[in-house]
Scaffold this motif. Sequence first.
Motif, PDB file in Angstrom:
ATOM      1  N   UNK A 278       0.836  -1.209   0.000  1.00  0.00           N
ATOM      2  CA  UNK A 278       0.000   0.000   0.000  1.00  0.00           C
ATOM      3  C   UNK A 278       0.867   1.253   0.000  1.00  0.00           C
ATOM      4  N   UNK A 279       1.903   1.247   0.829  1.00  0.00           N
ATOM      5  CA  UNK A 279       2.763   2.418   0.892  1.00  0.00           C
ATOM      6  C   UNK A 279       3.488   2.652  -0.421  1.00  0.00           C
ATOM      7  N   UNK A 280       3.924   1.561  -1.057  1.00  0.00           N
ATOM      8  CA  UNK A 280       4.599   1.737  -2.350  1.00  0.00           C
ATOM      9  C   UNK A 280       3.646   2.314  -3.387  1.00  0.00           C
ATOM     10  N   UNK A 281       2.398   1.823  -3.409  1.00  0.00           N
ATOM     11  CA  UNK A 281       1.425   2.359  -4.365  1.00  0.00           C
ATOM     12  C   UNK A 281       1.078   3.825  -4.051  1.00  0.00           C
ATOM     13  N   UNK A 282       0.999   4.140  -2.761  1.00  0.00           N
ATOM     14  CA  UNK A 282       0.718   5.514  -2.353  1.00  0.00           C
ATOM     15  C   UNK A 282       1.799   6.460  -2.875  1.00  0.00           C
ATOM     16  N   UNK A 283       3.043   6.027  -2.759  1.00  0.00           N
ATOM     17  CA  UNK A 283       4.137   6.889  -3.220  1.00  0.00           C
ATOM     18  C   UNK A 283       4.169   6.982  -4.732  1.00  0.00           C
ATOM     19  N   UNK A 284       3.719   5.952  -5.445  1.00  0.00           N
ATOM     20  CA  UNK A 284       3.636   6.046  -6.905  1.00  0.00           C
ATOM     21  C   UNK A 284       2.604   7.096  -7.316  1.00  0.00           C
ATOM     22  N   UNK A 285       1.477   7.104  -6.577  1.00  0.00           N
ATOM     23  CA  UNK A 285       0.470   8.140  -6.850  1.00  0.00           C
ATOM     24  C   UNK A 285       1.071   9.531  -6.645  1.00  0.00           C
ATOM     25  N   UNK A 286       1.846   9.666  -5.544  1.00  0.00           N
ATOM     26  CA  UNK A 286       2.485  10.955  -5.271  1.00  0.00           C
ATOM     27  C   UNK A 286       3.462  11.317  -6.387  1.00  0.00           C
ATOM     28  N   UNK A 287       4.171  10.338  -6.910  1.00  0.00           N
ATOM     29  CA  UNK A 287       5.110  10.588  -8.000  1.00  0.00           C
ATOM     30  C   UNK A 287       4.375  11.038  -9.262  1.00  0.00           C
ATOM     31  N   UNK A 288       3.252  10.408  -9.546  1.00  0.00           N
ATOM     32  CA  UNK A 288       2.484  10.804 -10.738  1.00  0.00           C
ATOM     33  C   UNK A 288       2.021  12.258 -10.611  1.00  0.00           C
ATOM     34  N   UNK A 289       1.549  12.588  -9.417  1.00  0.00           N
ATOM     35  CA  UNK A 289       1.050  13.943  -9.205  1.00  0.00           C
ATOM     36  C   UNK A 289       2.157  14.980  -9.391  1.00  0.00           C
ATOM     37  N   UNK A 290       3.287  14.780  -8.733  1.00  0.00           N
ATOM     38  CA  UNK A 290       4.377  15.761  -8.802  1.00  0.00           C
ATOM     39  C   UNK A 290       5.052  15.733 -10.176  1.00  0.00           C
ATOM     40  N   UNK A 291       5.266  14.526 -10.703  1.00  0.00           N
ATOM     41  CA  UNK A 291       5.872  14.420 -12.030  1.00  0.00           C
ATOM     42  C   UNK A 291       4.996  15.059 -13.091  1.00  0.00           C
ATOM     43  N   UNK A 292       3.678  14.847 -13.009  1.00  0.00           N
ATOM     44  CA  UNK A 292       2.764  15.470 -13.960  1.00  0.00           C
ATOM     45  C   UNK A 292       2.809  16.987 -13.870  1.00  0.00           C
ATOM     46  N   UNK A 293       2.904  17.500 -12.656  1.00  0.00           N
ATOM     47  CA  UNK A 293       3.009  18.955 -12.477  1.00  0.00           C
ATOM     48  C   UNK A 293       4.274  19.474 -13.135  1.00  0.00           C
ATOM     49  N   UNK A 294       5.398  18.732 -13.003  1.00  0.00           N
ATOM     50  CA  UNK A 294       6.662  19.178 -13.602  1.00  0.00           C
ATOM     51  C   UNK A 294       6.561  19.224 -15.130  1.00  0.00           C
ATOM     52  N   UNK A 295       5.913  18.229 -15.714  1.00  0.00           N
ATOM     53  CA  UNK A 295       5.802  18.202 -17.171  1.00  0.00           C
ATOM     54  C   UNK A 295       4.902  19.332 -17.676  1.00  0.00           C
ATOM     55  N   UNK A 296       3.805  19.576 -16.949  1.00  0.00           N
ATOM     56  CA  UNK A 296       2.850  20.602 -17.380  1.00  0.00           C
ATOM     57  C   UNK A 296       3.305  22.019 -17.071  1.00  0.00           C
ATOM     58  N   UNK A 297       4.244  22.153 -16.128  1.00  0.00           N
ATOM     59  CA  UNK A 297       4.689  23.499 -15.748  1.00  0.00           C
ATOM     60  C   UNK A 297       5.555  24.076 -16.868  1.00  0.00           C
ATOM     61  N   UNK A 298       5.309  25.259 -17.278  1.00  0.00           N
ATOM     62  CA  UNK A 298       6.036  25.823 -18.441  1.00  0.00           C
ATOM     63  C   UNK A 298       7.538  25.884 -18.244  1.00  0.00           C
ATOM     64  N   UNK A 299       7.977  26.172 -17.001  1.00  0.00           N
ATOM     65  CA  UNK A 299       9.413  26.332 -16.779  1.00  0.00           C
ATOM     66  C   UNK A 299      10.128  25.020 -16.509  1.00  0.00           C
ATOM     67  N   UNK A 300       9.389  23.896 -16.455  1.00  0.00           N
ATOM     68  CA  UNK A 300      10.009  22.599 -16.122  1.00  0.00           C
ATOM     69  C   UNK A 300      10.821  22.090 -17.301  1.00  0.00           C
ATOM     70  N   UNK A 301      11.961  21.508 -16.989  1.00  0.00           N
ATOM     71  CA  UNK A 301      12.823  20.939 -18.033  1.00  0.00           C
ATOM     72  C   UNK A 301      12.587  19.448 -18.215  1.00  0.00           C
ATOM     73  N   UNK A 302      11.637  18.889 -17.443  1.00  0.00           N
ATOM     74  CA  UNK A 302      11.361  17.451 -17.480  1.00  0.00           C
ATOM     75  C   UNK A 302      10.418  17.138 -18.630  1.00  0.00           C
ATOM     76  N   UNK A 303      10.797  16.133 -19.433  1.00  0.00           N
ATOM     77  CA  UNK A 303       9.956  15.713 -20.548  1.00  0.00           C
ATOM     78  C   UNK A 303       9.093  14.529 -20.141  1.00  0.00           C
ATOM     79  N   UNK A 304       8.114  14.235 -21.003  1.00  0.00           N
ATOM     80  CA  UNK A 304       7.253  13.073 -20.751  1.00  0.00           C
ATOM     81  C   UNK A 304       8.078  11.783 -20.791  1.00  0.00           C
ATOM     82  N   UNK A 305       9.066  11.745 -21.697  1.00  0.00           N
ATOM     83  CA  UNK A 305       9.929  10.556 -21.774  1.00  0.00           C
ATOM     84  C   UNK A 305      10.694  10.332 -20.489  1.00  0.00           C
TER      85      UNK A 305
END
Length: 604
Positions: A278-305
């Motif tokens: 459960x904890x591992x899945x919880x942290x994956x959800x957190x990663x999706x949320x923060x990672x998605x924010x980085x990709x969508x943020x205009x100043x982020x250098x992180x790509x979808x790949x």
Amino acid sequence: MKKETSKDTLVKRASPADEVEEQFQTVHFNWSLVRRLFDLTLPHRKLRDKLLLTVVLRAIQLPILTWMIGVIIDGPIRRGDFGQTLLYCAGLLLLVVFTEVVFYYRMKFALILGENAVNDLRREFFAKLQQMPMSYYHTTRLGRIISRVTSDIESLRVGIQQVFFVSMVQAGQMIFSAIFMIYYDFVLFCIVLAMAPVIYLLNQQFRSHVTRATRSAMESWSRVTATIAESVSGIRVTQGYSRQERNARLFKSQVDEHSSLNVEVARAQAVFQPLLEFNSQFFIVALILIGGWQVLHPSAATSIGDIIQFFFLANLFFAPIQVLGTQYAMLMQALAGAERIFKVLDSEPEWTDSPTAIDLPDISGHVIFRDVTFGYHKDRPVLHSISFEARPGQSVALVGHTGSGKSSIINLLGKFYLPDSGQILFGGRDIREITSSSLHRRMGIVQQQNFLFTGTILDNIRFSKPLATNLEVIEAARNLDCLDMIESLPEGFNTQVGEKGASLSLGQRQMVCFVRAFLADPRILILDEATSSLDVLTEKRIQNAIGKLLEGRTSFIVAHRLSTIRHANLVLVLDQGRIVEAGTHESLLALGGYYSSLHEQFVH
């Protein structure tokens, strides 16, 4: 009570029996046991080192495979370059094949290494059992010993074959995945790293409970195997007293207890592992949320790949957590078994031969007991100031009621125990100064409880002299006037005796034991109620042969039949661990004392 303390005579140690069989109360994780368990692989260093190499390769290959999949998706596939996609996939396929080859050898080396280590441990454990004195076997249940060799050692095999090296692969997989994740996105990795204290707290919460439950379950299994061993050995008594149903109820209670303890272990694991997942899945959800924010943020250098590759690696990082949870439960079981095995291996006998003890090439047969006091428990002596002398060739009979001390004297003569005070001299040399092996080589013992090993009659007779020829065995049987009795059996000397001699009658088993003792050509012969299993006709048949074989040998006879005692050179009458009368049969009868009373009871 006076105790020997001289280093030149005897090394005394505390009894290990209570320590070995104690319930395990400590529940903390013991790294010393882990190291010692891993040290079992030291005699097989080359194989172990090959295995460690495959472990490292396996741990690196899995993150690289995951990384390559992300590279292909974020590279040629995203660009729509089909040619490069084929090229990259061919390289990926080669790496997959190489990974599976490494996986094959990792499993193969682990299985072989575990088997070799367990074989070494079984041999060491068996050798240890051979060194333990009689007191150990008098205080340790057979089932507990069997449990050590079977279930406990088997749990060690699992620990070596699976826990160690599977855990290394999983831990290595996490480490290399972490390195790749740090390379792609340190911020996201810090979120992953935040799971570490949660895992630690969960581990602390369940570790003690799982350890305690595992140890209790293994101890209960030891009691189950002990009951099975005793029930099989005593089945005749059980059926004779119609105890089947009661014994079955008692066994059911033990099995139920063992089952409930196993359920407790399973329940703890069933809670522990889902919480980790459960904890591992919880942290994956957190990663999706923060990672998605980085990709969508205009100043982020992180790509979808980059996010795709990171999530592949994050899954690879979290996947071992549940496996390690399972491995931890298996490790607890292995450590519980190791704790019990090493308790036995580390326990020292109550006594050992003195470093200055010497091998005697021959024993004259001159035996002196000088003021000997002895007790199986130091505070409860069973022999008090026993003194007598047996000259070479003499026959000494020990007479007395049950519990008078006859068998204790025999145990001391055979050096199965050592006196607490006083001396036992063989040819003027103290028994403590003689090695046990050289004494036993010149001594023959036939007991009331005749024991035969599984095999043929010939094998059992040769047990006392392995290099004896067939002619020597036949001659020994002829001297005892029992050759025709053996040859009349279905296959003669090649007749299978069955487990504990079950296929032979009591008299036949005892006759085989006589031949076995006499084949060794002993200087000192001990007959511990050895004719009790023989009928009157059979006993008469061998009396003349026994008389011839006793000539020139010192013999000690524990018997109730006057046909044996009557011709003894010395009769020792024992009562409550003391010699109350001593003399020949005729002189003791003329004395009209304790022996005369025993004789009167026997006759009438």
